[in-house]
Design a protein around this motif. Structure first.
Motif, short mmCIF file in Angstrom:
data_model
loop_
_atom_site.label_atom_id
_atom_site.label_comp_id
_atom_site.label_asym_id
_atom_site.label_seq_id
_atom_site.Cartn_x
_atom_site.Cartn_y
_atom_site.Cartn_z
N ASP A 120 0.85 -1.19 0.00
CA ASP A 120 0.00 0.00 0.00
C ASP A 120 0.88 1.24 0.00
N ALA A 121 0.91 1.93 -1.12
CA ALA A 121 1.71 3.15 -1.27
C ALA A 121 0.85 4.16 -2.01
N PRO A 122 -0.09 4.80 -1.28
CA PRO A 122 -1.08 5.68 -1.93
C PRO A 122 -0.45 6.63 -2.94
N PRO A 123 -1.11 6.76 -4.09
CA PRO A 123 -2.41 6.19 -4.46
C PRO A 123 -2.33 4.78 -5.04
N LEU A 124 -1.17 4.14 -4.96
CA LEU A 124 -1.02 2.80 -5.52
C LEU A 124 -1.30 1.74 -4.45
N SER A 125 -1.95 0.67 -4.86
CA SER A 125 -2.16 -0.48 -4.00
C SER A 125 -2.04 -1.72 -4.86
N LEU A 126 -1.05 -2.56 -4.56
CA LEU A 126 -0.80 -3.77 -5.34
C LEU A 126 -0.99 -4.99 -4.45
N GLU A 143 8.32 -7.57 -0.69
CA GLU A 143 9.51 -6.74 -0.46
C GLU A 143 10.07 -6.22 -1.77
N ASP A 144 10.09 -7.07 -2.81
CA ASP A 144 10.56 -6.64 -4.12
C ASP A 144 9.68 -5.53 -4.68
N LEU A 145 8.37 -5.68 -4.51
CA LEU A 145 7.44 -4.66 -5.01
C LEU A 145 7.62 -3.34 -4.29
N GLU A 146 7.85 -3.41 -2.97
CA GLU A 146 8.07 -2.18 -2.21
C GLU A 146 9.29 -1.43 -2.73
N THR A 147 10.35 -2.17 -3.03
CA THR A 147 11.56 -1.55 -3.59
C THR A 147 11.28 -0.99 -4.97
N TRP A 148 10.56 -1.73 -5.78
CA TRP A 148 10.24 -1.32 -7.15
C TRP A 148 9.40 -0.05 -7.15
N LEU A 149 8.39 0.01 -6.28
CA LEU A 149 7.53 1.19 -6.23
C LEU A 149 8.31 2.41 -5.74
N GLY A 150 9.28 2.17 -4.88
CA GLY A 150 10.07 3.28 -4.36
C GLY A 150 10.97 3.92 -5.40
N GLY A 151 11.04 3.32 -6.60
CA GLY A 151 11.90 3.85 -7.65
C GLY A 151 11.26 4.94 -8.47
N GLY A 152 10.19 5.55 -8.00
CA GLY A 152 9.59 6.68 -8.70
C GLY A 152 8.15 6.48 -9.12
N TYR A 153 7.60 5.29 -8.93
CA TYR A 153 6.24 5.05 -9.39
C TYR A 153 5.19 5.72 -8.51
N PRO A 155 5.48 8.74 -6.82
CA PRO A 155 5.33 10.14 -7.26
C PRO A 155 4.75 10.28 -8.66
N LEU A 156 5.04 9.32 -9.55
CA LEU A 156 4.44 9.36 -10.89
C LEU A 156 2.92 9.20 -10.79
N ALA A 157 2.48 8.28 -9.95
CA ALA A 157 1.04 8.08 -9.77
C ALA A 157 0.39 9.34 -9.20
N LYS A 162 -3.09 14.15 -10.18
CA LYS A 162 -3.37 15.58 -10.23
C LYS A 162 -3.60 16.07 -11.66
N LEU A 163 -2.89 15.46 -12.60
CA LEU A 163 -2.97 15.89 -13.99
C LEU A 163 -4.28 15.46 -14.65
N ARG A 164 -4.79 14.31 -14.27
CA ARG A 164 -5.95 13.73 -14.96
C ARG A 164 -7.15 14.67 -15.03
N PRO A 165 -7.63 15.22 -13.89
CA PRO A 165 -8.81 16.10 -14.00
C PRO A 165 -8.53 17.36 -14.82
N ILE A 166 -7.29 17.87 -14.76
CA ILE A 166 -6.93 19.06 -15.53
C ILE A 166 -7.04 18.76 -17.02
N LEU A 167 -6.50 17.61 -17.41
CA LEU A 167 -6.52 17.24 -18.82
C LEU A 167 -7.95 16.96 -19.30
N LEU A 168 -8.72 16.28 -18.50
CA LEU A 168 -10.09 15.97 -18.88
C LEU A 168 -10.93 17.23 -19.05
N ASN A 169 -10.63 18.25 -18.27
CA ASN A 169 -11.39 19.50 -18.35
C ASN A 169 -11.08 20.30 -19.62
N LEU A 170 -10.03 19.91 -20.33
CA LEU A 170 -9.69 20.63 -21.56
C LEU A 170 -10.65 20.29 -22.69
#
Length: 222
Positions: A120-126, A143-153, A155-157, A162-170
């Motif tokens: 559980d790494a909001p907003p991601l949950s695997l 444990e592998d997934l926790e390390t993998w998610l910590g590699g930038g996924y 913050p990307l999520a 945040k970007l999704r509603p802005i883009l949809l409103n265009l």
């Protein structure tokens, strides 16, 4: 056995935990954390002090007694985790008779579902499962997934969230939106994003080392 994977909304669900020992307390904590509407725990031998952490939550109810078959009524999920094989078997049979979904800690095959390992790494949950083949491997994969998610996924999520509603409103249309979202999730963009995120983290670490406490820089990143 193959299981059907899904994520449940428990905000309108009352759940029952039979057995409030170490395993049962983990189930109680997880259910409350996930926003269950109510959690009822039954155990004639429970250590009341170890349940105090849950008592202040109005959604939690504990009764010091054995389970009765009528306890299953109105319950969305039942978790059976006493130290007695006979009690667990009887509780599982009562659930099956009433078509109530249950999880049996010491005999998963007697229940209707298993609880997977999850990260559980909001907003991601695997969630992941070995289908009961090896709980130890499930923990290692977690444990592998926790390390993998910590590699930038994570913050990307958050960025995409945040970007999704802005883009949809265009009002660009669904086809164009889908094209943009695919580009933002492409291997090339993910690689660039993780590299940029790493640089920002390095800068933040350098700033903390180099400047005195209380010194601020106008930055939303760190």
């Amino acid at each position: 056995m193959r299981y059907y994977p899904l994520f449940l909304d428990l905000s309108r669900a009352v759940c029952l935990v039979i057995g409030a020992g170490r395993v049962g307390r983990r189930k109680i904590a997880a259910l409350l954390e996930c926003g269950a509407a109510g959690v009822v725990a039954l155990d004639p031998f429970a250590d009341a002090e170890k349940l105090q952490v849950f008592v202040e939550d109005s959604r939690f109810c504990f009764e010091r007694r054995p389970f009765r078959e009528e306890d299953m009524a109105g319950k969305a999920l039942v978790f059976i985790c006493t130290s007695s094989r006979e009690v667990n078997r009887a509780a599982a049979a009562a659930c099956r008779a009433r078509n109530v979904l249950c999880n049996v800690a010491d005999a998963p095959h007697e229940g209707a579902f298993i609880v997977p390992s999850h990260v559980d790494a909001p907003p991601l949950s695997l969630a992941l499962s070995t289908g009961g083949a090896s709980p130890a491997l499930a923990r290692a994969l977690k444990e592998d997934l926790e390390t993998w998610l910590g590699g930038g996924y994570v913050p990307l999520a958050r960025f995409l969230e945040k970007l999704r509603p802005i883009l949809l409103n265009l009002g660009l249309g669904s086809d164009r939106n889908a094209e943009i979202f695919r580009a933002l999730c492409s291997p090339e963009f993910r690689s660039c994003f993780r590299a940029a995120y790493g640089i920002i983290n390095e800068f933040c670490a350098w700033r903390r080392r180099s400047f005195p406490p209380g010194f601020t820089v106008h930055s939303r990143s760190c």
